[in-house]
Design a protein around this motif. Structure first.
Motif, PDB file in Angstrom:
ATOM      1  N   THR A  72       0.872  -1.030  -0.105  1.00  0.00           N
ATOM      2  CA  THR A  72      -0.013   0.046   0.182  1.00  0.00           C
ATOM      3  C   THR A  72       0.793   1.388  -0.022  1.00  0.00           C
ATOM      4  OG1 THR A  72      -0.198  -0.082   2.405  1.00  0.00           O
ATOM      5  CG2 THR A  72      -1.781  -1.251   1.043  1.00  0.00           C
ATOM      6  N   LYS A  73       0.280   2.427  -0.307  1.00  0.00           N
ATOM      7  CA  LYS A  73       0.962   3.526  -0.342  1.00  0.00           C
ATOM      8  C   LYS A  73       1.566   3.901   1.130  1.00  0.00           C
ATOM      9  CE  LYS A  73       0.409   8.422  -0.923  1.00  0.00           C
ATOM     10  NZ  LYS A  73      -0.454   9.808  -1.383  1.00  0.00           N
ATOM     11  N   PRO A  74       2.864   4.285   1.279  1.00  0.00           N
ATOM     12  CA  PRO A  74       3.572   4.529   2.477  1.00  0.00           C
ATOM     13  C   PRO A  74       2.790   5.529   3.516  1.00  0.00           C
ATOM     14  CG  PRO A  74       5.083   4.469   0.886  1.00  0.00           C
ATOM     15  CD  PRO A  74       3.796   4.429   0.105  1.00  0.00           C
ATOM     16  N   PRO A  75       2.292   4.967   4.807  1.00  0.00           N
ATOM     17  CA  PRO A  75       1.736   5.834   5.728  1.00  0.00           C
ATOM     18  C   PRO A  75       2.430   7.037   6.186  1.00  0.00           C
ATOM     19  CG  PRO A  75       1.892   3.866   6.726  1.00  0.00           C
ATOM     20  CD  PRO A  75       2.521   3.651   5.236  1.00  0.00           C
ATOM     21  N   SER A  76       1.889   8.182   6.930  1.00  0.00           N
ATOM     22  CA  SER A  76       2.455   9.183   7.240  1.00  0.00           C
ATOM     23  C   SER A  76       3.482   8.775   8.529  1.00  0.00           C
ATOM     24  CB  SER A  76       1.706  10.354   7.649  1.00  0.00           C
ATOM     25  OG  SER A  76       0.641   9.854   8.709  1.00  0.00           O
ATOM     26  N   TRP A  77       2.995   7.613   9.324  1.00  0.00           N
ATOM     27  CA  TRP A  77       3.701   7.123  10.284  1.00  0.00           C
ATOM     28  C   TRP A  77       4.880   6.584  10.075  1.00  0.00           C
ATOM     29  CZ3 TRP A  77       5.584   2.400  10.523  1.00  0.00           C
ATOM     30  CH2 TRP A  77       4.782   1.263   9.828  1.00  0.00           C
ATOM     31  N   ALA A  78       5.044   6.344   8.917  1.00  0.00           N
ATOM     32  CA  ALA A  78       6.191   5.656   8.398  1.00  0.00           C
ATOM     33  C   ALA A  78       7.589   6.922   8.350  1.00  0.00           C
ATOM     34  CB  ALA A  78       6.479   5.180   6.897  1.00  0.00           C
ATOM     35  N   SER A  79       6.950   8.168   8.004  1.00  0.00           N
ATOM     36  CA  SER A  79       8.061   9.168   7.890  1.00  0.00           C
ATOM     37  C   SER A  79       8.442   9.600   9.291  1.00  0.00           C
ATOM     38  CB  SER A  79       7.385  10.325   7.158  1.00  0.00           C
ATOM     39  OG  SER A  79       7.139  10.103   5.992  1.00  0.00           O
ATOM     40  N   LEU A  81       8.363   7.789  11.881  1.00  0.00           N
ATOM     41  CA  LEU A  81       9.222   6.341  12.510  1.00  0.00           C
ATOM     42  C   LEU A  81      10.773   6.776  11.980  1.00  0.00           C
ATOM     43  CD1 LEU A  81       9.818   3.695  13.711  1.00  0.00           C
ATOM     44  CD2 LEU A  81       9.308   2.675  11.359  1.00  0.00           C
ATOM     45  N   ARG A  82      10.909   7.151  11.093  1.00  0.00           N
ATOM     46  CA  ARG A  82      12.050   7.649  10.427  1.00  0.00           C
ATOM     47  C   ARG A  82      12.819   8.616  11.447  1.00  0.00           C
ATOM     48  NH1 ARG A  82       9.690   6.901   5.325  1.00  0.00           N
ATOM     49  NH2 ARG A  82      10.092   5.049   4.297  1.00  0.00           N
ATOM     50  N   ILE A  83      11.927   9.717  11.800  1.00  0.00           N
ATOM     51  CA  ILE A  83      12.517  10.905  12.395  1.00  0.00           C
ATOM     52  C   ILE A  83      12.860  10.552  13.909  1.00  0.00           C
ATOM     53  CG2 ILE A  83      11.755  12.925  13.434  1.00  0.00           C
ATOM     54  CD1 ILE A  83       9.995  13.493  10.833  1.00  0.00           C
ATOM     55  N   VAL A  84      11.848   9.383  14.331  1.00  0.00           N
ATOM     56  CA  VAL A  84      12.138   9.013  15.862  1.00  0.00           C
ATOM     57  C   VAL A  84      13.331   8.278  15.818  1.00  0.00           C
ATOM     58  CG1 VAL A  84      11.474   7.643  17.507  1.00  0.00           C
ATOM     59  CG2 VAL A  84       9.758   9.150  16.491  1.00  0.00           C
ATOM     60  N   VAL A  85      13.589   7.478  14.543  1.00  0.00           N
ATOM     61  CA  VAL A  85      14.776   6.734  14.811  1.00  0.00           C
ATOM     62  C   VAL A  85      16.222   7.382  14.578  1.00  0.00           C
ATOM     63  CG1 VAL A  85      16.171   5.029  13.271  1.00  0.00           C
ATOM     64  CG2 VAL A  85      13.806   4.643  13.612  1.00  0.00           C
ATOM     65  N   ALA A 141      14.110  -1.089  12.331  1.00  0.00           N
ATOM     66  CA  ALA A 141      13.547   0.025  11.472  1.00  0.00           C
ATOM     67  C   ALA A 141      13.456  -0.228  10.027  1.00  0.00           C
ATOM     68  CB  ALA A 141      14.705   1.157  11.907  1.00  0.00           C
ATOM     69  N   ALA A 142      14.579  -1.265   9.609  1.00  0.00           N
ATOM     70  CA  ALA A 142      14.524  -1.735   8.359  1.00  0.00           C
ATOM     71  C   ALA A 142      13.371  -2.527   7.856  1.00  0.00           C
ATOM     72  CB  ALA A 142      15.785  -2.697   8.085  1.00  0.00           C
ATOM     73  N   GLY A 143      12.871  -3.489   8.604  1.00  0.00           N
ATOM     74  CA  GLY A 143      11.719  -4.231   8.546  1.00  0.00           C
ATOM     75  C   GLY A 143      10.488  -3.297   8.435  1.00  0.00           C
ATOM     76  N   LEU A 214      21.448  10.950   8.680  1.00  0.00           N
ATOM     77  CA  LEU A 214      20.893  10.731   7.257  1.00  0.00           C
ATOM     78  C   LEU A 214      19.441  10.150   7.549  1.00  0.00           C
ATOM     79  CD1 LEU A 214      24.128   8.737   5.925  1.00  0.00           C
ATOM     80  CD2 LEU A 214      23.103  10.924   5.440  1.00  0.00           C
ATOM     81  N   VAL A 215      19.093   9.459   8.363  1.00  0.00           N
ATOM     82  CA  VAL A 215      18.068   8.838   8.541  1.00  0.00           C
ATOM     83  C   VAL A 215      16.741   9.834   9.125  1.00  0.00           C
ATOM     84  CG1 VAL A 215      16.412   7.129  10.110  1.00  0.00           C
ATOM     85  CG2 VAL A 215      18.617   6.622   9.168  1.00  0.00           C
ATOM     86  N   LEU A 216      17.247  10.734   9.892  1.00  0.00           N
ATOM     87  CA  LEU A 216      16.358  11.991  10.159  1.00  0.00           C
ATOM     88  C   LEU A 216      16.076  12.989   9.032  1.00  0.00           C
ATOM     89  CD1 LEU A 216      15.316  13.795  12.366  1.00  0.00           C
ATOM     90  CD2 LEU A 216      17.258  14.970  12.662  1.00  0.00           C
ATOM     91  N   TYR A 217      17.180  12.895   8.269  1.00  0.00           N
ATOM     92  CA  TYR A 217      16.741  14.081   7.030  1.00  0.00           C
ATOM     93  C   TYR A 217      15.737  13.346   6.049  1.00  0.00           C
ATOM     94  CZ  TYR A 217      17.600  15.538   2.458  1.00  0.00           C
ATOM     95  OH  TYR A 217      17.361  15.953   1.065  1.00  0.00           O
ATOM     96  N   LYS A 218      16.055  11.697   5.910  1.00  0.00           N
ATOM     97  CA  LYS A 218      15.176  11.250   5.066  1.00  0.00           C
ATOM     98  C   LYS A 218      13.619  11.301   5.476  1.00  0.00           C
ATOM     99  CE  LYS A 218      14.007   8.037   1.904  1.00  0.00           C
ATOM    100  NZ  LYS A 218      14.096   8.477   0.241  1.00  0.00           N
ATOM    101  N   GLY A 219      13.396  11.107   6.793  1.00  0.00           N
ATOM    102  CA  GLY A 219      12.048  11.428   7.463  1.00  0.00           C
ATOM    103  C   GLY A 219      11.527  12.717   7.488  1.00  0.00           C
ATOM    104  N   ILE A 220      12.285  13.581   7.523  1.00  0.00           N
ATOM    105  CA  ILE A 220      11.885  15.004   7.307  1.00  0.00           C
ATOM    106  C   ILE A 220      11.712  15.309   5.889  1.00  0.00           C
ATOM    107  CG2 ILE A 220      12.618  17.540   7.441  1.00  0.00           C
ATOM    108  CD1 ILE A 220      14.306  16.613   9.745  1.00  0.00           C
ATOM    109  N   HIS A 221      12.476  14.849   4.980  1.00  0.00           N
ATOM    110  CA  HIS A 221      12.107  15.068   3.522  1.00  0.00           C
ATOM    111  C   HIS A 221      11.015  14.482   3.190  1.00  0.00           C
ATOM    112  CE1 HIS A 221      13.294  15.749  -0.705  1.00  0.00           C
ATOM    113  NE2 HIS A 221      13.012  14.397  -0.907  1.00  0.00           N
ATOM    114  N   ALA A 222      10.608  13.328   3.667  1.00  0.00           N
ATOM    115  CA  ALA A 222       9.452  12.461   3.050  1.00  0.00           C
ATOM    116  C   ALA A 222       8.057  13.131   3.516  1.00  0.00           C
ATOM    117  CB  ALA A 222       9.448  11.137   3.626  1.00  0.00           C
ATOM    118  N   LEU A 223       8.229  13.784   4.821  1.00  0.00           N
ATOM    119  CA  LEU A 223       7.021  14.556   5.460  1.00  0.00           C
ATOM    120  C   LEU A 223       6.855  15.930   4.551  1.00  0.00           C
ATOM    121  CD1 LEU A 223       7.319  14.465   9.356  1.00  0.00           C
ATOM    122  CD2 LEU A 223       5.770  13.488   7.839  1.00  0.00           C
ATOM    123  N   ALA A 224       8.055  16.596   3.917  1.00  0.00           N
ATOM    124  CA  ALA A 224       7.821  17.879   3.526  1.00  0.00           C
ATOM    125  C   ALA A 224       7.243  17.649   2.066  1.00  0.00           C
ATOM    126  CB  ALA A 224       9.181  18.392   3.522  1.00  0.00           C
ATOM    127  N   GLY A 225       7.609  16.405   1.426  1.00  0.00           N
ATOM    128  CA  GLY A 225       7.133  15.997   0.287  1.00  0.00           C
ATOM    129  C   GLY A 225       5.661  15.570   0.060  1.00  0.00           C
TER     130      GLY A 225
END
Length: 225
Positions: A72-79, A81-85, A141-143, A214-225
């Motif tokens: 399914t489409k990635p939910p917002s919680w996934a982003s 999760l990356r920020i928390v990680v 986090a990977a799973g 790097l992981v924090l940036y990925k999460g913030i970038h996903a939320l911003a997008g």
């Protein structure tokens, strides 16, 4: 799908490198080659390590299926999760940096790895993936990242395989090299072991902070997008 596939593979690399570049992953792989039967003991350790990483990642992949649904489409919680990680990794790295002066020597359990038999080496490696909080945390986090990426069921397992191969690469490298070259690698392995014993606390701290950013940036970038 190709863009999503390439994106998740790139995203998994920094997570896998947290495990791969950790001295607590590499040093045991070097120490096990000092066993009485280095080749079978090392290969058994590698098998246990790979199976442990794969099992942990698969468990959390299935958990992500329960809470969101694979494909399914990635939910917002996934982003989030990356920020928390990412934040936790940065804080963990800062803590390890502050404590590095009291962590100059290897833990006592590491010095006993060279006395393992092949069967015990496999069991020890599998156990280390679960008992090492950092490995458990990163596999989780990977799973969850793979399961929430939007990939379909056959493809997510290829992503799991990719993550495990990268995460286990630095454990596999000395063991496979020794299986091929044998005792000719002993001087090099001894130098690597001595250097990592002196620097392992600083290395862990630096790696955690960099990967956390790097992981924090990925999460913030996903939320911003």
């Amino acid at each position: 799908m190709p863009g999503t596939w390439g994106s998740i593979l790139i995203e998994l690399i920094p997570l896998a490198l947290v495990i791969a570049l950790s001295p607590l992953s590499i040093i045991p792989a070097v120490l096990v080659l000092s066993a009485a039967r280095p080749r079978p003991t090392g290969l058994a350790f590698l098998a246990g390590w790979v199976l442990g990483l794969a099992a942990l990642t698969a468990v959390f992949l299935q958990l992500s299926d329960l809470v969101g649904g694979i494909g399914t489409k990635p939910p917002s919680w996934a982003s989030w999760l990356r920020i928390v990680v990412g934040v936790l990794l940065i804080l963990w790295g800062a803590y390890r940096w502050l404590k590095r002066a009291s962590s100059e020597h290897m833990p006592g359990w590491m010095t006993r790895i060279s006395a393992l038999t092949p069967a015990k080496a496999a069991a020890t490696a599998a156990a280390l993936t679960v008992l090492n909080v950092k490995v458990l945390f990163i596999c989780a986090a990977a799973g969850l990242a793979i399961g929430s990426s939007g990939l379909d069921t056959p493809t997510v397992w290829a992503a799991v395989l990719w993550f495990v191969l990268v995460a286990a690469s630095t454990v596999a490298a000395p063991i496979v090299a020794y299986a091929i070259s044998g005792e000719r690698l002993d001087p090099t392995l001894n130098r690597v072991q001595a250097w990592m014993e002196r620097q392992h606390a600083t290395l862990i701290a630096a790696i955690l902070v960099v990967i956390g950013l790097l992981v924090l940036y990925k999460g913030i970038h996903a939320l911003a997008g």
